[in-house]
Design an enzyme around this catalytic site. Structure first.
Site, PDB file in Angstrom:
ATOM      1  N   ARG A 127      33.067  67.944  -8.964  1.00 43.97           N
ATOM      2  CA  ARG A 127      33.801  68.182  -7.713  1.00 43.97           C
ATOM      3  C   ARG A 127      32.859  68.474  -6.543  1.00 43.97           C
ATOM      4  O   ARG A 127      33.047  67.969  -5.432  1.00 43.97           O
ATOM      5  CB  ARG A 127      34.752  69.362  -7.921  1.00 43.97           C
ATOM      6  CG  ARG A 127      35.649  69.696  -6.741  1.00 43.97           C
ATOM      7  CD  ARG A 127      36.799  68.728  -6.552  1.00 43.97           C
ATOM      8  NE  ARG A 127      36.490  67.671  -5.604  1.00 43.97           N
ATOM      9  CZ  ARG A 127      36.864  66.409  -5.750  1.00 43.97           C
ATOM     10  NH1 ARG A 127      37.561  66.039  -6.804  1.00 43.97           N
ATOM     11  NH2 ARG A 127      36.530  65.520  -4.857  1.00 43.97           N
ATOM     12  N   GLU A 148      24.252  69.152  32.938  1.00 46.43           N
ATOM     13  CA  GLU A 148      25.603  68.583  32.918  1.00 46.43           C
ATOM     14  C   GLU A 148      26.120  68.525  34.349  1.00 46.43           C
ATOM     15  O   GLU A 148      26.096  69.536  35.048  1.00 46.43           O
ATOM     16  CB  GLU A 148      26.500  69.508  32.070  1.00 46.43           C
ATOM     17  CG  GLU A 148      27.916  69.034  31.904  1.00 46.43           C
ATOM     18  CD  GLU A 148      28.759  70.090  31.185  1.00 46.43           C
ATOM     19  OE1 GLU A 148      28.731  70.150  29.943  1.00 46.43           O
ATOM     20  OE2 GLU A 148      29.432  70.885  31.891  1.00 46.43           O
ATOM     21  N   LYS A 164      24.688  73.830  31.334  1.00 44.49           N
ATOM     22  CA  LYS A 164      26.089  73.482  31.550  1.00 44.49           C
ATOM     23  C   LYS A 164      26.622  74.214  32.779  1.00 44.49           C
ATOM     24  O   LYS A 164      25.922  75.021  33.386  1.00 44.49           O
ATOM     25  CB  LYS A 164      26.897  73.866  30.309  1.00 44.49           C
ATOM     26  CG  LYS A 164      26.468  73.113  29.057  1.00 44.49           C
ATOM     27  CD  LYS A 164      27.553  73.177  28.005  1.00 44.49           C
ATOM     28  CE  LYS A 164      27.257  72.146  26.920  1.00 44.49           C
ATOM     29  NZ  LYS A 164      28.331  72.080  25.930  1.00 44.49           N
ATOM     30  N   LYS A 168      28.953  70.206  17.389  1.00 43.38           N
ATOM     31  CA  LYS A 168      30.298  70.448  16.842  1.00 43.38           C
ATOM     32  C   LYS A 168      30.345  70.090  15.361  1.00 43.38           C
ATOM     33  O   LYS A 168      31.144  69.254  14.921  1.00 43.38           O
ATOM     34  CB  LYS A 168      31.338  69.656  17.642  1.00 43.38           C
ATOM     35  CG  LYS A 168      31.422  70.129  19.083  1.00 43.38           C
ATOM     36  CD  LYS A 168      32.375  69.316  19.947  1.00 43.38           C
ATOM     37  CE  LYS A 168      32.330  69.853  21.371  1.00 43.38           C
ATOM     38  NZ  LYS A 168      33.154  69.051  22.313  1.00 43.38           N
ATOM     39  N   ASP A 184      29.761  64.315  32.580  1.00 41.88           N
ATOM     40  CA  ASP A 184      30.823  64.933  31.798  1.00 41.88           C
ATOM     41  C   ASP A 184      32.206  64.501  32.261  1.00 41.88           C
ATOM     42  O   ASP A 184      32.590  64.737  33.421  1.00 41.88           O
ATOM     43  CB  ASP A 184      30.698  66.460  31.890  1.00 41.88           C
ATOM     44  CG  ASP A 184      31.563  67.139  30.842  1.00 41.88           C
ATOM     45  OD1 ASP A 184      31.615  66.630  29.717  1.00 41.88           O
ATOM     46  OD2 ASP A 184      32.189  68.159  31.172  1.00 41.88           O
TER      47      ASP A 184
END
Lengths: 277, 277, 277, 277, 277, 277
Positions: free
Chosen positions: F98, F195, F165, F133, F216
């Site tokens: 597994r 950004e 940012k 992320k 962005d």
């Protein structure tokens, strides 16, 4: 500034290393309810670094110990100056004393030496930088000490900077190929630095748009010529036993960065003592 | 000799610290199947220490890397001598190089300085000993380096030796009380050492049958007088900035042990390089 | 007294071991906001040990749980006596209960047995000591329990005491050689103890100025003779299945130390329960 | 059978705990190249358990040490029988000896006691089971020892079994509510066990279709009556100071499981020694 | 509800993974004494899960950061809803932001998908359950998210449930033998579940009194027939790519449990942002 | 390619998480000496990633298990293709199955999605890049999967790239100040990325010689205009819900990098099974 997440394990480990199965002397001779007060004193001139570590050392031994700073990291103290005061349970303070001093003296030693180097080149455009020649396990703290002493940090590890050295060049089959491969494979957020030993290599590095050129073990004359050749097309870094060089002469060649391994590999602990009242 | 159980975590941690999320330069410029061969060369005279660590560093990076020793820990090498040879996958060797050197240079630096100190007092009955002024996390290795250089080890931590210092004496209410408490509470396997500053304290320590008397920051004349007063009733240890003293003069006072913090707190890395063929 | 730096990992590990992926019974049957109050009760006579561990167990499960001690470590309690009270969130208390009891019952069992042994020899000059026959992982706590019960601690590990046994003697080629090597190589802060089986060995050990002589598996008559032969030239330690001997008879031979492996290797947990109101 | 992933950390930790900063006696008295051979001998009758741990202990100290088993876990040995033989470097074997014995003696002690209990009830349908009253940190090994001795394992931790005790019942507001909540919230793979003290509680538990009913501290007569009342509608478990009971009488009441905390909380180490040739 | 003992190491590790040797951007551009306030906003509809983790993430970065919840785990939020507010030192909040969101978005994604599945079968007697197809390292949290979304937890690991699959059946030599062995060897606190593929296997499983029968990859018609055949003699579990099935149709066959690997192995992160004011 | 030093702890942790106190089903139903052979089969088309992890999973469970690769990481397999074969002790293979699949399916899912994205923009100069992320704890492996799928790695953590940012800009008081501070404080080996949301910000970023400009959430038209304005003065990166965009259209605006959080935050596990013969 480093974060406690990065240093707590190290500090705890240092305490366990020093305390072993117990501070047998203190536990047998000092009563549990006795309180004590002491002062960290500079026994020679130097730049202080590591007060947050000292605070954490005592907190870990006994949360009831209080550290009061009398200066900040980066302050230059003279012989006899009080750096910090510690109050609380005698057992805990005596048990934590050596670890606190081991960190404080080493980090202050690095900050002091870095400040001396930075002072030597003041007024030039160059900055002093560290290397990866740090003590195993202490890198984050030692690089913090370099910064505290007025130096600049080079890459922290093999992942946050590309530095193509002679062996990489040979393995890739030349500077051009090495830079091309690096540009293709590495994160685009990293600059590409190349170590060169002669003018042909500099030309090749410039053609490939290297971001930083490391001038390794060059004479002052060659270094000066290299800096002129490079102009503002790349940053220049002087490297190679810089710990033994006249740093002002190096800086006056016009290089941007002077990196010195000895800042961290050959450290003289600053003389600091903890005196009890 | 230390055991790998005590150092494997440290070596692994040092590698993770240096490699970070990956040796981006080597991975992008060097092919995975390339093999390389290099030699560790002494670039100055010194006593080698740490070959087992170097071996373990490379094994951890890639089990296919082979290290062949050309000398043993404790051997004095001259400039240009080959210390060891390394063969195997180029990526792994280049990735492990810096960590291997950081350990080897530091430990050899300590062994070299210890040997110099030991040579200065040769012929006397005194021995050179280390202290707890070691780099956080590296104590077992640094004390091994002192031993490799011909020194003797003082206690490894607060649990394997009783050393009653001025603060313990004050806290207990005098030397006699401190020694009594220690004898009552501590394991009977440990000797009792007391730090003294004057002759009255020596007398008191002798009356309590202290096993070792530490003569702290005494003049050579006083030290000599103390040694005579103590005779063979206790071991004597000279302490206090011994790193800056003429060790032969100290040894000739007749003390048994000279403990030097600077052996480990102020280290000059031995100059060693890894040259590829 | 041990330090939380030495036991926190162990306590945390014990909780994780017992809780696994969650106390499924408590989480499904007890409401999160319910509070509860309980008392640790002695269900038989014994010496309490481990209250600080119990406190830490509950703190780690839920910082809102409060433990109030009704006695101290080392106090002898009778059947029915209240040892401590616990108040707070029901889920946390029920989840931590078993681990708290497992530590408390075991450590109190050791302290109780040690007290019984110490009582048997009271009035003699001998002390009861522990050995390294402790439960893997619990040594610091188990040795603390011996101390709490009125015993004395032998060495904590192989580094804080020199104990030359028959195999070391054979390997070194005799007692004299073994002691010489130990004196030369080991830290000067440690005493040298030798295990002997007959009078010739005792003589040899005394000639080499052994600090402690362990009389292994001797008859009471021989032990008495040995003690007389040794006088105050060394400490004497009786060893070998002391858990099954009449300790008073052993003590009356005049030995200084009686070391008993059974104190920790054959433990009867003290019967203690946690009753809720 | 446990997996090395679950025990390697524990074994390593036990070695570090015992070796500390080094086995100073062995390192100073025994030459590095000396080899030795020894045999683990049963000094009393008992069921052996823990040979794989002993093997791993020596492997971790020095991979060159070879252990040859002369019996298997679960075999009953008589006084004088050879359990296993160990060959290899003397330093490593002497350094690992105590930890190997500490594990082997404790686990064999548990297996031996379990076998005695199992023998007492042989021929009945009951099985002997352990509890969570294990030594902190050793649960997987101690439960393996119970199994080796012929016992059965109760739940390993609070997550792999639902056991509703009196406090859960009170907190939930009765057996019915407690069982309903457990059935709703817990994984459907777990049986539901309820602790009862009287016949009304048994009836309620049966109505809620509890899978296992624990008869806590009941008289033999009541236990017998309870078993009849329950029939095959649930498993029955006898509990409560079973370590002090006549197990055959308990088994003859017809219960399915007899769980005994003393199997692991009150252990008598089996007497085993390592003799060198 | 999981316990912080089970998740603190994971959260700490996630922070170290993301911060590396320091948040160089924030440390260089944001002043240490600046404070900031932000709100976690749902950018789409979903079921929130993980607020306690978010709180702990920020606490670990800087204990001075305050998180105020505006909803609870399990609440369904619509686009634009405020989930929580965070206030405190700007450096710490910006440094912890990504890790907090990575946990919150993933766990909320799982809870949301589970809620959708649970809603599809509402009114039937079936429940939605998870599997062991979770992300390595996150199982406790992901199973908590399933529970938060209204699902039920299947076994957490290989130790807290017996699930006999085709390979176990083949290895044991048939269903009957496999069940017998499991009943004999496994803790009696665990139910026995068997995976079947046809009606003969179901009959055999029923004869052996399996507690749960897993219907693997059956057609809806067969599943219905199986459920009828089994009646209340065992629980029934539908399994096999349930993530792609019409769950209502599956539930209407009468099965007790529908286990869906996709709940955790194919997760769509819920869109949530942290907006500063 | 990642190094085993970076993933061994994770793999070991995943095994411990899944095995718990033991694979009770396998241990009770499968004989210890049984051997088995199985094949990993692609049940749908996809790009394989994680074979080295699968190998390590089985090695850790039992060193006697052999994995034979039938393809390499990065190979695209069709439904029914054999990915690898595993042979060895049945217990170990069934216990590790597994965890091996959980890693392999997840990493292959990421590689597959990345390859699809890369294919969509093939022929343009743009590259697909990942973000931070990622799943907590799995970053090194997930970024390796992106690379395996033909993507490019963005920074691995907050230390190996500067990304200014909007909040950093506001905190610093504008783009110019933020860039100046970053240039002064951060290691010179890192590029500076900013950004931006509009054309004024782009102009300011160019004036400060930002190395990379992140566009962005811009419309395609604005993005195209921005790319023209920037020319070769900086790299351009398209960002903001790129997972839902037509990547070809984005690439055709001329941007250098398209970074997609969904590559790792919204993963569909590739369907792979392990079939036994």
């Amino acid at each position: 500034m480093y974060n406690h997440l990065q240093t707590d394990e190290l500090i705890k480990h240092a305490l366990v290393e020093d305390i072993g199965t117990g501070d047998i002397t203190t536990l047998s001779t000092v009563r549990e309810d006795m309180r004590i007060s002491g002062r960290f004193i500079a026994k020679e001139e130097g730049v202080i670094c590591g007060l947050a570590v000292v605070k954490r050392v005592f907190e870990m031994v006994d949360a009831a110990i209080l550290l009061t700073r009398k200066c900040g990291d980066g302050d230059k103290m003279r012989k006899g100056d009080v750096i910090a005061q510690v109050n609380g349970p005698a057992q805990g303070i005596l048990t934590g004393e050596r670890v606190a001093l081991n960190f404080l003296q080493r980090l202050s030693g690095i900050a002091t030496r870095t400040r001396q180097a930075a002072d030597q080149i003041s007024g030039t455009k160059a900055v002093i930088a560290d290397t990866r020649k740090t003590t195993p396990g202490l890198r984050v703290l030692e690089k913090y000490a370099v910064k505290t002493g007025g130096g600049s940090n080079h890459r922290f590890n093999l992942a946050d900077g590309i530095l193509i050295k002679d062996n990489h060049i040979r393995a890739a089959g030349g500077i051009t190929k090495a830079i091309e491969r690096a540009r293709q494979n590495a994160p685009h957020t990293l600059k590409i630095e190349v170590e060169v030993e002669n003018f042909d290599q500099i030309k090749e590095a410039l053609q490939c748009k290297a971001d930083i050129i490391m001038l390794d073990n060059m004479s002052l004359a060659d270094m000066k010529k290299a800096v002129e050749m490079i102009g503002d097309k790349a940053l220049t870094e002087a490297s190679g036993n810089m710990g033994d060089k006249d740093l002002r002469e190096v800086a006056e060649t016009g290089v941007d960065i002077i990196s010195i391994g000895a800042l961290t590999h050959t450290v003289r602990a600053m003389d600091i003592s903890l005196r009890f009242e």
